[in-house]
Scaffold this active site. Sequence first.
Site, short mmCIF file in Angstrom:
data_model
loop_
_atom_site.label_atom_id
_atom_site.label_comp_id
_atom_site.label_asym_id
_atom_site.label_seq_id
_atom_site.Cartn_x
_atom_site.Cartn_y
_atom_site.Cartn_z
N ARG A 20 -15.95 -26.07 13.87
CA ARG A 20 -16.16 -25.09 15.33
C ARG A 20 -15.55 -25.67 16.26
NH1 ARG A 20 -22.19 -25.32 16.37
NH2 ARG A 20 -21.39 -23.93 18.25
N LYS A 92 -28.51 -29.86 11.18
CA LYS A 92 -29.68 -28.75 11.53
C LYS A 92 -29.11 -27.24 11.57
CE LYS A 92 -30.50 -28.82 16.55
NZ LYS A 92 -31.67 -28.81 17.61
N ASP A 93 -27.82 -27.11 11.69
CA ASP A 93 -27.40 -25.83 11.76
C ASP A 93 -26.99 -25.04 10.21
OD1 ASP A 93 -27.49 -25.67 14.63
OD2 ASP A 93 -25.50 -26.34 15.02
N THR A 139 -35.15 -23.03 26.88
CA THR A 139 -34.88 -23.38 25.45
C THR A 139 -34.68 -22.13 24.93
OG1 THR A 139 -35.79 -24.53 23.62
CG2 THR A 139 -37.49 -23.69 25.14
N SER A 141 -35.13 -22.41 21.23
CA SER A 141 -35.64 -22.82 20.24
C SER A 141 -37.16 -22.48 20.05
CB SER A 141 -35.43 -24.44 20.08
OG SER A 141 -36.41 -24.70 19.13
N LEU A 142 -37.48 -21.89 19.03
CA LEU A 142 -38.78 -21.33 18.82
C LEU A 142 -39.60 -22.51 18.71
CD1 LEU A 142 -38.39 -18.06 16.69
CD2 LEU A 142 -38.60 -18.34 19.50
N ARG A 143 -38.95 -23.36 18.25
CA ARG A 143 -39.73 -24.81 17.54
C ARG A 143 -40.27 -25.64 19.01
NH1 ARG A 143 -37.68 -29.65 17.73
NH2 ARG A 143 -35.72 -28.76 18.18
N ARG A 144 -39.27 -25.77 19.59
CA ARG A 144 -39.74 -26.38 21.17
C ARG A 144 -40.50 -25.58 21.88
NH1 ARG A 144 -33.31 -27.76 21.53
NH2 ARG A 144 -33.28 -29.72 20.39
N ARG A 161 -29.04 -19.80 26.64
CA ARG A 161 -27.95 -19.92 25.51
C ARG A 161 -26.60 -20.66 26.05
NH1 ARG A 161 -26.84 -16.72 21.16
NH2 ARG A 161 -25.54 -18.68 20.71
N ASN A 163 -23.44 -23.63 24.98
CA ASN A 163 -23.35 -24.77 24.41
C ASN A 163 -23.81 -25.87 25.22
OD1 ASN A 163 -21.26 -25.29 26.49
ND2 ASN A 163 -19.60 -24.70 25.11
N VAL A 164 -23.97 -27.11 25.19
CA VAL A 164 -24.57 -28.01 25.98
C VAL A 164 -23.99 -28.13 27.45
CG1 VAL A 164 -24.86 -30.56 26.22
CG2 VAL A 164 -25.22 -29.60 23.87
N THR A 166 -22.65 -25.73 29.09
CA THR A 166 -22.99 -24.58 29.86
C THR A 166 -24.49 -24.74 30.10
OG1 THR A 166 -21.60 -23.29 28.23
CG2 THR A 166 -23.26 -21.98 29.62
N ARG A 167 -25.36 -25.27 29.28
CA ARG A 167 -26.75 -25.10 29.45
C ARG A 167 -26.98 -26.17 30.76
NH1 ARG A 167 -30.06 -24.83 24.10
NH2 ARG A 167 -28.85 -23.24 23.10
N CYS A 254 -33.42 -20.26 9.87
CA CYS A 254 -32.75 -21.07 10.83
C CYS A 254 -33.64 -21.03 12.22
CB CYS A 254 -31.24 -20.72 11.06
SG CYS A 254 -30.86 -19.20 11.80
C1 DPM Z 1 -30.90 -25.00 15.79
C2 DPM Z 1 -31.65 -25.26 17.01
C3 DPM Z 1 -30.70 -25.37 17.97
C4 DPM Z 1 -29.67 -25.77 17.74
C5 DPM Z 1 -33.05 -24.73 16.87
C6 DPM Z 1 -33.94 -25.96 17.29
C7 DPM Z 1 -31.34 -25.67 19.41
C8 DPM Z 1 -31.17 -24.42 20.18
C9 DPM Z 1 -31.91 -24.43 21.54
C10 DPM Z 1 -30.85 -24.83 14.38
N1 DPM Z 1 -29.59 -25.32 16.41
O1 DPM Z 1 -33.70 -27.14 17.37
O2 DPM Z 1 -35.09 -25.72 17.08
O3 DPM Z 1 -32.62 -25.36 21.98
O4 DPM Z 1 -31.86 -23.54 22.23
C11 DPM Z 1 -27.77 -27.54 18.11
C12 DPM Z 1 -27.65 -28.69 18.86
C13 DPM Z 1 -27.52 -29.77 18.18
C14 DPM Z 1 -27.27 -29.15 16.76
C15 DPM Z 1 -28.21 -28.64 20.37
C16 DPM Z 1 -29.54 -29.22 20.73
C17 DPM Z 1 -27.06 -31.12 18.29
C18 DPM Z 1 -27.95 -32.18 17.93
C19 DPM Z 1 -28.00 -32.62 16.62
C20 DPM Z 1 -28.06 -26.04 18.39
N2 DPM Z 1 -27.21 -27.73 16.82
O5 DPM Z 1 -30.38 -29.08 19.77
O6 DPM Z 1 -29.62 -29.54 21.66
O7 DPM Z 1 -26.96 -32.93 16.02
O8 DPM Z 1 -28.92 -32.38 15.74
#
Ligand code: DPM
Length: 324
Positions: A20, A92-93, A139, A141-144, A161, A163-164, A166-167, A254
């Site tokens: 990407r 994790k993606d 966030t 992330s539903l997990r967080r 939403r 990338n890092v 932007t957030r 996911c």
């Molecule tokens: C996935 C999630 C998020 C990413 C869901 C989760 C975070 C989304 C958000 C599956 N992918 O974690 O519960 O917080 O809004 C992602 C990040 C990284 C990989 C960014 C992040 C970097 C860290 C890594 C987005 N994918 O989580 O801060 O390599 O693990």
Amino acid sequence: MTANASPNPPSQRTIRIGSRKSQLALIQTHWVQGELQRQFPNHTFEVCTLETQGDKVLDVALSKIGDKGLFTRELEDGMRDGTFDFAVHSLKDLPTNLPEGLILGCVTERENPADAVVFHAKYKGQTLADLPEGAVVGTSSLRRLAQLRHHYPHLTFKDIRGNVNTRLRKLDDGEYDATILAVAGLTRMDFTDRIDQILAPEISLHAVGQGALGIECRDNDPEILEILNVLSHGPTRDRCLAERAFLRDLEGGCQVPIGVNTVIDGDTLTLTGMVASLDGQQLIKDVVSGPTATAEALGIELAGKLRSQGAQEILDVINAELRS
Ligand code: DPM
């Protein structure tokens, strides 16, 4: 005596790596490219970038798009049609079920897999527990979301939403009081100075595969598999196999409130996992331990344990809500 060309020159191949385009993705891919180029100087490693659906659709909550392979599908198509030889992902993606013909060729050594909190300047030096009633945490992330609602019911949550970079900008602009990001992503992007708090596993179990890179390749290219093997990290691979088997068995998709933690001590792997409802009211957590050689079986065992405590019902409600 002048050196003659060797009668059997070592094989030379141009190897194309799919990635990407986000800054984090490119940092990760360029690291892989650099390591492999150093160890295999006869080959030429090239990076090819493309945008995935997840990079293009930025106005819809991640969980609502809900589609598996949001950040990976276009890269997978490129491997199958021969445009690239392998693709570098944040593990994790990467969905737990890969398309026919593709495999997880390598899992690299994991960074700290924990979640970090970054505060707006006005709350620097505080913790989530200190934030005032109604403070806004960004966030998607539903997990967080589910875990933090469970532990900190005084906070408000808002989707964020992008990338890092932007957030962090949205946070600094005052749209949010805090945001949660993976320690690994912040570290790789040299933003460690922005980390204000690292969440302990008791508060936030991380996402499956968080902090590791997953390299996906064709299952019928042994030369590429052999090359990727030099970046493989056994303990990370065992931990992530257990985590991914747990998620796959729960058919997590996911974007679900599922979190994990893994520890290896000698030959024993301990996997903790949790499933929570979106309001944070129900949170089911349990632990399994066993030989690292049985990593995937441990993930399946833990999924069964959580299911027997009602995890499936929680997930069914969430999946129905996300689809409506
Ligand atoms: C996935 C999630 C998020 C990413 C869901 C989760 C975070 C989304 C958000 C599956 N992918 O974690 O519960 O917080 O809004 C992602 C990040 C990284 C990989 C960014 C992040 C970097 C860290 C890594 C987005 N994918 O989580 O801060 O390599 O693990």
